[in-house]
Scaffold this motif. Structure first.
Motif, PDB file in Angstrom:
ATOM      1  N   VAL A 218      48.545  27.634  82.686  1.00 28.83           N
ATOM      2  CA  VAL A 218      47.096  27.740  82.524  1.00 28.83           C
ATOM      3  C   VAL A 218      46.797  28.275  81.128  1.00 28.83           C
ATOM      4  CG1 VAL A 218      46.597  27.960  84.983  1.00 28.83           C
ATOM      5  CG2 VAL A 218      47.126  30.017  83.646  1.00 28.83           C
ATOM      6  N   CYS A 219      45.537  28.565  80.856  1.00 35.37           N
ATOM      7  CA  CYS A 219      45.113  28.853  79.480  1.00 35.37           C
ATOM      8  C   CYS A 219      45.912  29.988  78.837  1.00 35.37           C
ATOM      9  CB  CYS A 219      43.613  29.143  79.430  1.00 35.37           C
ATOM     10  SG  CYS A 219      43.054  30.514  80.465  1.00 35.37           S
ATOM     11  N   ARG A 220      46.214  31.061  79.602  1.00 34.68           N
ATOM     12  CA  ARG A 220      46.948  32.169  78.993  1.00 34.68           C
ATOM     13  C   ARG A 220      48.356  31.746  78.592  1.00 34.68           C
ATOM     14  NH1 ARG A 220      48.430  37.238  82.244  1.00 34.68           N
ATOM     15  NH2 ARG A 220      50.562  36.913  81.547  1.00 34.68           N
ATOM     16  N   ASP A 221      48.956  30.802  79.345  1.00 31.17           N
ATOM     17  CA  ASP A 221      50.301  30.337  79.029  1.00 31.17           C
ATOM     18  C   ASP A 221      50.294  29.482  77.763  1.00 31.17           C
ATOM     19  OD1 ASP A 221      51.313  31.487  81.489  1.00 31.17           O
ATOM     20  OD2 ASP A 221      50.334  29.823  82.516  1.00 31.17           O
TER      21      ASP A 221
ATOM     22  N   GLY B 208      42.853  23.536  75.046  1.00 32.62           N
ATOM     23  CA  GLY B 208      41.935  22.431  74.790  1.00 32.62           C
ATOM     24  C   GLY B 208      41.032  22.098  75.948  1.00 32.62           C
ATOM     25  N   THR B 209      40.807  23.048  76.839  1.00 34.58           N
ATOM     26  CA  THR B 209      40.032  22.763  78.048  1.00 34.58           C
ATOM     27  C   THR B 209      38.558  23.141  77.932  1.00 34.58           C
ATOM     28  OG1 THR B 209      40.701  24.915  78.951  1.00 34.58           O
ATOM     29  CG2 THR B 209      42.026  22.991  79.571  1.00 34.58           C
ATOM     30  N   ALA B 210      38.169  23.862  76.895  1.00 31.72           N
ATOM     31  CA  ALA B 210      36.791  24.336  76.784  1.00 31.72           C
ATOM     32  C   ALA B 210      36.247  24.029  75.395  1.00 31.72           C
ATOM     33  CB  ALA B 210      36.725  25.835  77.091  1.00 31.72           C
ATOM     34  N   ILE B 211      35.067  24.557  75.091  1.00 33.18           N
ATOM     35  CA  ILE B 211      34.407  24.292  73.806  1.00 33.18           C
ATOM     36  C   ILE B 211      34.353  25.601  73.012  1.00 33.18           C
ATOM     37  CG2 ILE B 211      32.272  23.537  72.686  1.00 33.18           C
ATOM     38  CD1 ILE B 211      31.731  21.778  75.098  1.00 33.18           C
ATOM     39  N   PRO B 212      35.161  25.728  71.957  1.00 34.99           N
ATOM     40  CA  PRO B 212      35.256  27.011  71.232  1.00 34.99           C
ATOM     41  C   PRO B 212      33.929  27.559  70.736  1.00 34.99           C
ATOM     42  CG  PRO B 212      37.066  25.580  70.612  1.00 34.99           C
ATOM     43  CD  PRO B 212      36.154  24.749  71.476  1.00 34.99           C
ATOM     44  N   MET B 213      32.997  26.705  70.372  1.00 39.51           N
ATOM     45  CA  MET B 213      31.720  27.204  69.874  1.00 39.51           C
ATOM     46  C   MET B 213      30.942  27.944  70.961  1.00 39.51           C
ATOM     47  SD  MET B 213      28.823  25.131  67.679  1.00 39.51           S
ATOM     48  CE  MET B 213      29.931  24.769  66.319  1.00 39.51           C
ATOM     49  N   GLY B 214      31.309  27.742  72.219  1.00 42.46           N
ATOM     50  CA  GLY B 214      30.653  28.439  73.316  1.00 42.46           C
ATOM     51  C   GLY B 214      31.375  29.686  73.774  1.00 42.46           C
ATOM     52  N   PHE B 215      32.470  30.067  73.070  1.00 45.60           N
ATOM     53  CA  PHE B 215      33.212  31.261  73.466  1.00 45.60           C
ATOM     54  C   PHE B 215      32.462  32.522  73.051  1.00 45.60           C
ATOM     55  CE2 PHE B 215      37.615  29.043  72.973  1.00 45.60           C
ATOM     56  CZ  PHE B 215      37.332  28.265  74.088  1.00 45.60           C
TER      57      PHE B 215
ATOM     58  N   PRO C 145      35.988  26.525  89.333  1.00 42.90           N
ATOM     59  CA  PRO C 145      34.757  27.232  88.963  1.00 42.90           C
ATOM     60  C   PRO C 145      34.931  27.964  87.631  1.00 42.90           C
ATOM     61  CG  PRO C 145      35.923  28.416  90.691  1.00 42.90           C
ATOM     62  CD  PRO C 145      36.631  27.101  90.529  1.00 42.90           C
ATOM     63  N   PRO C 146      33.823  28.334  86.973  1.00 41.44           N
ATOM     64  CA  PRO C 146      33.922  29.072  85.705  1.00 41.44           C
ATOM     65  C   PRO C 146      34.812  30.301  85.854  1.00 41.44           C
ATOM     66  CG  PRO C 146      31.656  28.426  86.118  1.00 41.44           C
ATOM     67  CD  PRO C 146      32.420  28.102  87.372  1.00 41.44           C
TER      68      PRO C 146
ATOM     69  N   ASP D 140      35.398  30.316  79.954  1.00 43.82           N
ATOM     70  CA  ASP D 140      35.739  28.922  79.643  1.00 43.82           C
ATOM     71  C   ASP D 140      34.492  28.045  79.548  1.00 43.82           C
ATOM     72  OD1 ASP D 140      35.123  29.069  82.323  1.00 43.82           O
ATOM     73  OD2 ASP D 140      36.855  27.902  83.009  1.00 43.82           O
ATOM     74  N   TRP D 141      33.607  28.366  78.616  1.00 42.60           N
ATOM     75  CA  TRP D 141      32.366  27.607  78.456  1.00 42.60           C
ATOM     76  C   TRP D 141      32.694  26.146  78.132  1.00 42.60           C
ATOM     77  CZ3 TRP D 141      29.200  24.408  75.944  1.00 42.60           C
ATOM     78  CH2 TRP D 141      27.839  24.450  76.295  1.00 42.60           C
ATOM     79  N   GLY D 142      32.050  25.247  78.859  1.00 43.50           N
ATOM     80  CA  GLY D 142      32.224  23.824  78.591  1.00 43.50           C
ATOM     81  C   GLY D 142      33.418  23.190  79.265  1.00 43.50           C
ATOM     82  N   ALA D 143      34.159  23.945  80.070  1.00 44.36           N
ATOM     83  CA  ALA D 143      35.328  23.378  80.739  1.00 44.36           C
ATOM     84  C   ALA D 143      34.909  22.374  81.807  1.00 44.36           C
ATOM     85  CB  ALA D 143      36.161  24.493  81.367  1.00 44.36           C
TER      86      ALA D 143
END
Length: 288
Positions: free
Chosen positions: A169-172, A226-233, A204-205, A195-198
């Motif tokens: 998952v994302c942390r890995d 690459g699962t979310a949108i960095p500008m929304g972090f 779920p979020p 995870d904005w935009g995932a």
């Protein structure tokens, strides 16, 4: 400027002897990230303490929970200002010129055993021109070799184990990318947000782990999975790896439910708040 309305709800059943909780769910207050309309609700009549890390600006809440049901809710409006640069104009910084506060992010850490990745990193990326594009190549390589798969890793999974299994998952993803960057003498740190935009198909979020890499001009954002949108972090915690910034550390008898997270971007172009979107620019919220 991006404006995100952010809410986190945590729910616990506390054992008969009570428990101590340290939570890292508040958005950090930084030069490029301001927090307003902040509210905290705790269902028990307890007093909490706040601590702000003087370097990373991560904010930690500590409380002593009473036996029984506990709900902790935090909400805020977070404004994030981004620096955007041409990726081809962003180079790496020699170790001799790195700011001292970045040096710790060159070292191996619990989940990012960068000293064991030196040969692999040089084989794969040693010939690349030094700079943002080389880090981008590391990100792509990690995404090509690791499949996003929930429930196959746990809090003990390290970068080495993720490379061997090829899933996580994302942390890995973040730990593996950080280890490869550090093996090339590029400072890299672990950051948490949401995870904005995932894709809703992923679940779920949730809280989200991403990577910040120190290059010319400051720390640049890379979404390792690459699962979310960095500008929304929004940045919550920052550390060497996940061991430094868990969203909840519990000491005592505690049964936890999954966190409930809501994040909404305020789109108002007249007020200068666009909708977060993917960009080809090098993106930073901590540029120097």
């Amino acid at each position: 400027m991006i404006r995100i309305e952010h809410q986190v709800s945590l729910q616990y059943q506390i054992g008969a002897n009570g428990a101590d909780l340290i939570l890292n769910i508040h958005a950090a207050q930084t030069a490029c990230q301001s927090v307003g309309q902040e509210r905290v609700h705790i269902s028990q009549p307890v007093v909490y303490e706040m601590f702000v890390d003087p370097v990373t600006r991560s904010r930690f809440m500590r409380l002593r929970a009473l036996p029984g049901w506990l709900q902790v809710q935090h909400s805020a409006s977070v404004d994030v200002r981004h620096h955007q640069r041409d990726p081809d104009a962003v180079g790496e910084v020699a170790v001799s010129r790195l700011p001292f506060e970045t040096l710790t992010y060159l070292n191996p850490s619990r989940y990012c055993q960068s000293d064991q990745f030196s040969q692999l990193a040089m084989q794969q990326f040693g010939a690349w021109p030094k700079g943002y594009r080389r880090v981008q190549a590391i990100q792509r390589w990690v995404q090509q070799r690791v499949r996003f798969t929930p429930n196959v890793s746990d809090t003990n999974t390290s970068a080495i184990e993720t490379l061997r299994s090829g899933q996580g998952v994302c942390r890995d993803f973040a730990h593996l990318m950080i280890a490869l960057c550090r093996a090339l003498c590029i400072p890299a740190r672990f950051s948490t947000g949401t995870d904005w935009g995932a894709d809703p198909a992923l679940g779920p979020p949730d809280f989200h782990a991403y990577v910040e890499v120190y290059l010319e001009g400051g720390w640049y954002i890379f979404d390792a999975s690459g699962t979310a949108i960095p500008m929304g972090f929004i940045r919550i915690g920052t550390g060497r790896d996940a061991a430094d910034v868990p969203f909840a550390s519990m000491y005592g008898g505690v049964m936890a439910q999954a966190p409930v997270i809501h994040s909404r971007a305020i789109e108002d172009t007249r007020r200068g708040f666009p909708q977060p979107a993917h960009t080809d620019c090098a993106l930073s919220t901590d540029a120097g």
